[in-house]
Design an enzyme around this catalytic site. Structure first.
Site, PDB file in Angstrom:
ATOM      1  N   SER A  96     -10.799  18.730  14.097  1.00 30.10           N
ATOM      2  CA  SER A  96      -9.307  18.494  14.263  1.00 30.10           C
ATOM      3  C   SER A  96      -8.637  19.478  14.437  1.00 30.10           C
ATOM      4  O   SER A  96      -9.000  20.212  13.969  1.00 30.10           O
ATOM      5  CB  SER A  96      -8.887  17.654  12.988  1.00 30.10           C
ATOM      6  OG  SER A  96      -9.708  16.595  12.107  1.00 30.10           O
ATOM      7  N   LYS A 171      -4.335  11.848  15.189  1.00 24.48           N
ATOM      8  CA  LYS A 171      -4.995  12.374  13.926  1.00 24.48           C
ATOM      9  C   LYS A 171      -4.240  13.379  13.020  1.00 24.48           C
ATOM     10  O   LYS A 171      -4.568  13.133  12.361  1.00 24.48           O
ATOM     11  CB  LYS A 171      -6.681  13.608  14.576  1.00 24.48           C
ATOM     12  CG  LYS A 171      -7.343  14.749  13.946  1.00 24.48           C
ATOM     13  CD  LYS A 171      -7.732  12.903  11.675  1.00 24.48           C
ATOM     14  CE  LYS A 171      -8.419  14.312  11.248  1.00 24.48           C
ATOM     15  NZ  LYS A 171      -9.246  13.405  10.036  1.00 24.48           N
TER      16      LYS A 171
HETATM   17  P1  NAP Z   1     -17.405  21.728   7.152  1.00 23.89           P
HETATM   18  O1  NAP Z   1     -18.185  21.465   6.618  1.00 23.89           O
HETATM   19  O2  NAP Z   1     -16.689  23.163   6.532  1.00 23.89           O
HETATM   20  O3  NAP Z   1     -18.237  21.937   8.585  1.00 23.89           O
HETATM   21  C1  NAP Z   1     -17.967  23.240  10.079  1.00 23.89           C
HETATM   22  C2  NAP Z   1     -19.030  23.662  10.370  1.00 23.89           C
HETATM   23  O4  NAP Z   1     -18.848  24.196  11.671  1.00 23.89           O
HETATM   24  C3  NAP Z   1     -20.425  24.926   9.508  1.00 23.89           C
HETATM   25  O5  NAP Z   1     -20.801  24.469   9.569  1.00 23.89           O
HETATM   26  C4  NAP Z   1     -19.252  26.027  10.343  1.00 23.89           C
HETATM   27  O6  NAP Z   1     -20.282  26.502  10.083  1.00 23.89           O
HETATM   28  C5  NAP Z   1     -19.399  25.994  11.718  1.00 23.89           C
HETATM   29  N1  NAP Z   1     -18.060  26.733  12.335  1.00 23.89           N
HETATM   30  C6  NAP Z   1     -16.674  27.125  11.953  1.00 23.89           C
HETATM   31  N2  NAP Z   1     -16.301  27.390  13.130  1.00 23.89           N
HETATM   32  C7  NAP Z   1     -17.474  27.868  13.660  1.00 23.89           C
HETATM   33  C8  NAP Z   1     -17.466  29.251  14.988  1.00 23.89           C
HETATM   34  N3  NAP Z   1     -16.411  30.112  15.001  1.00 23.89           N
HETATM   35  N4  NAP Z   1     -18.480  29.332  15.553  1.00 23.89           N
HETATM   36  C9  NAP Z   1     -19.278  28.705  14.635  1.00 23.89           C
HETATM   37  N5  NAP Z   1     -19.265  27.142  14.004  1.00 23.89           N
HETATM   38  C10 NAP Z   1     -18.103  27.277  13.221  1.00 23.89           C
HETATM   39  O7  NAP Z   1     -16.098  21.016   7.528  1.00 23.89           O
HETATM   40  P2  NAP Z   1     -16.670  19.343   8.004  1.00 23.89           P
HETATM   41  O8  NAP Z   1     -15.699  18.614   7.061  1.00 23.89           O
HETATM   42  O9  NAP Z   1     -17.402  18.815   8.954  1.00 23.89           O
HETATM   43  O10 NAP Z   1     -15.256  19.527   9.001  1.00 23.89           O
HETATM   44  C11 NAP Z   1     -14.833  19.557  10.575  1.00 23.89           C
HETATM   45  C12 NAP Z   1     -14.190  19.426  10.869  1.00 23.89           C
HETATM   46  O11 NAP Z   1     -13.818  17.641  11.201  1.00 23.89           O
HETATM   47  C13 NAP Z   1     -12.804  20.004  10.985  1.00 23.89           C
HETATM   48  O12 NAP Z   1     -11.928  20.128  11.961  1.00 23.89           O
HETATM   49  C14 NAP Z   1     -12.501  19.222   9.903  1.00 23.89           C
HETATM   50  O13 NAP Z   1     -10.722  18.924   9.627  1.00 23.89           O
HETATM   51  C15 NAP Z   1     -12.506  17.247  10.407  1.00 23.89           C
HETATM   52  N6  NAP Z   1     -12.314  16.390   9.543  1.00 23.89           N
HETATM   53  C16 NAP Z   1     -13.407  16.414   8.740  1.00 23.89           C
HETATM   54  C17 NAP Z   1     -13.231  15.616   8.348  1.00 23.89           C
HETATM   55  C18 NAP Z   1     -14.071  15.258   6.276  1.00 23.89           C
HETATM   56  O14 NAP Z   1     -13.895  14.210   5.900  1.00 23.89           O
HETATM   57  N7  NAP Z   1     -15.100  16.572   5.817  1.00 23.89           N
HETATM   58  C19 NAP Z   1     -12.866  13.814   8.091  1.00 23.89           C
HETATM   59  C20 NAP Z   1     -12.651  13.999   9.386  1.00 23.89           C
HETATM   60  C21 NAP Z   1     -12.065  15.389   9.935  1.00 23.89           C
HETATM   61  P3  NAP Z   1     -20.543  27.678   8.815  1.00 23.89           P
HETATM   62  O15 NAP Z   1     -21.335  26.761   7.664  1.00 23.89           O
HETATM   63  O16 NAP Z   1     -21.434  28.870   8.737  1.00 23.89           O
HETATM   64  O17 NAP Z   1     -18.897  27.760   8.262  1.00 23.89           O
END
Ligand code: NAP
Length: 294
Positions: A96, A171
């Protein structure tokens, strides 16, 4: 079958990639902490050293990272996808992020003949695991149709909203609704508790009427249990609301309710609680009224 790449294996990316693997697609994956790749490599995915290496081995490359700058980095940065992608490849960003940035990334990829869709999701970690996400897609119709079988593996309600960036706008609208509904659920449960009524019974009763919602069901229960393990981290929700308020600012649109809900998220960040699930917004409300749900 098209060869699939997946970059970003966090709370959302890992189960989404696992579902693609279960559906029979061959995967090349990248996570910046290599241990995050293990659940995928255990089921046969190729672990790669960079997003570029993922792109070199793939036809369609998904990204599911945190914020706008992260998507820019993994697609356009050093060792980014653009350096490994070939004309005819398709990049699908499911993170997002800001719509304007998405359009610029799509333009840059387009100069190399690489296509892009923005396809952010709603439905949380539960929806990612179950393969029932809502997917909001921006980009060309032909690319949407090309990606549809893959979206069908990850989601249930898949809508082509419009051109590049349109998925991200949808979104942002989603987050405007979700943030205010979480705050409203918190207020209702706190009012019940302060009035000497069991908030669990109130939640149960309201679920069957007009006030019923997934947020009352799932986040309401988390609030009652004080179970704030993410789910969706408050810091990511704050990022989304910042995008909403910036977009509203740029367009001259008033979003007073969203501005208010952003304050609960700011309070969580200011008290080092940004890693909690965003339903922890109720903690700020509890403090305001000196009422604890648990
Ligand atoms: P998350 O658990 O924090 O996962 C994000 C992943 O991206 C982490 O593993 C992180 O690596 C990796 N990452 C971030 N920056 C990076 C970079 N510059 N280079 C390489 N890897 C990178 O977050 P998530 O909940 O999966 O969310 C991911 C996306 O989906 C976000 O945009 C969020 O807003 C969206 N979203 C989430 C949900 C939800 O319920 N969780 C629902 C809808 C949408 P590290 O592990 O090393 O930090």
């Amino acid at each position: 079958m098209e060869k699939i790449g997946f970059v970003g294996l966090g709370i959302m990316g890992r189960p989404m990639a696992l579902n693609l693997s279960k559906a029979g697609y061959s995967l090349a994956v990248y996570a910046r902490r290599s241990e995050m790749m293990q659940p995928l490599t255990e089921v046969g995915a190729i672990g790669c050293e960079s997003p570029q290496a993922v792109a070199e081995q793939s036809d369609i490359i998904f990204t599911m990272v945190s914020d706008t700058k992260d998507v820019e980095q993994v697609i356009l940065g050093e060792n980014g996808i653009i350096h490994g992608a070939k004309a005819g490849n398709l990049v699908i960003d499911m993170s997002s992020i800001a719509a304007l940035a998405t359009r610029k990334i799509a333009e840059t990829l387009g100069k190399k003949g690489v296509e892009m869709l923005d396809a952010p999701v709603s439905g949380g970690d539960k929806g990612a695991i179950a393969g029932t996400l809502s997917i909001m897609v921006g980009g060309k119709t032909a690319q949407f149709e090309r990606a549809k079988p893959l979206f069908d593996v990850m989601g249930g309600n898949i809508v082509h909203i419009g051109d590049n960036g349109a998925g991200q706008v949808a979104k942002t609208c989603n987050q405007v609704l979700v943030s205010q509904t979480i705050a409203a659920v918190g207020e209702a449960l706190i009012l019940a508790k302060a009035a000497g009524v069991d908030p669990a019974n109130v939640r149960q009763a309201l679920l069957g009427g007009f006030a019923g919602s997934k947020i009352l069901e799932i986040h309401g229960q988390r609030m009652l249990d004080h179970d704030f393990e993410p789910g969706f981290k408050a810091q990511l929700h704050q990022k989304d609301i910042k995008i909403a308020l910036q977009t509203a600012h740029d367009l001259g649109v008033a979003l007073p309710g969203t501005a208010l809900s952003s304050q609960y998220l700011n309070a969580l960040m200011g008290t080092d609680q940004g890693e909690l699930d965003s339903s922890a917004m109720v903690l700020a409300l509890e403090t305001l009224s000196n009422v604890k749900l648990k």
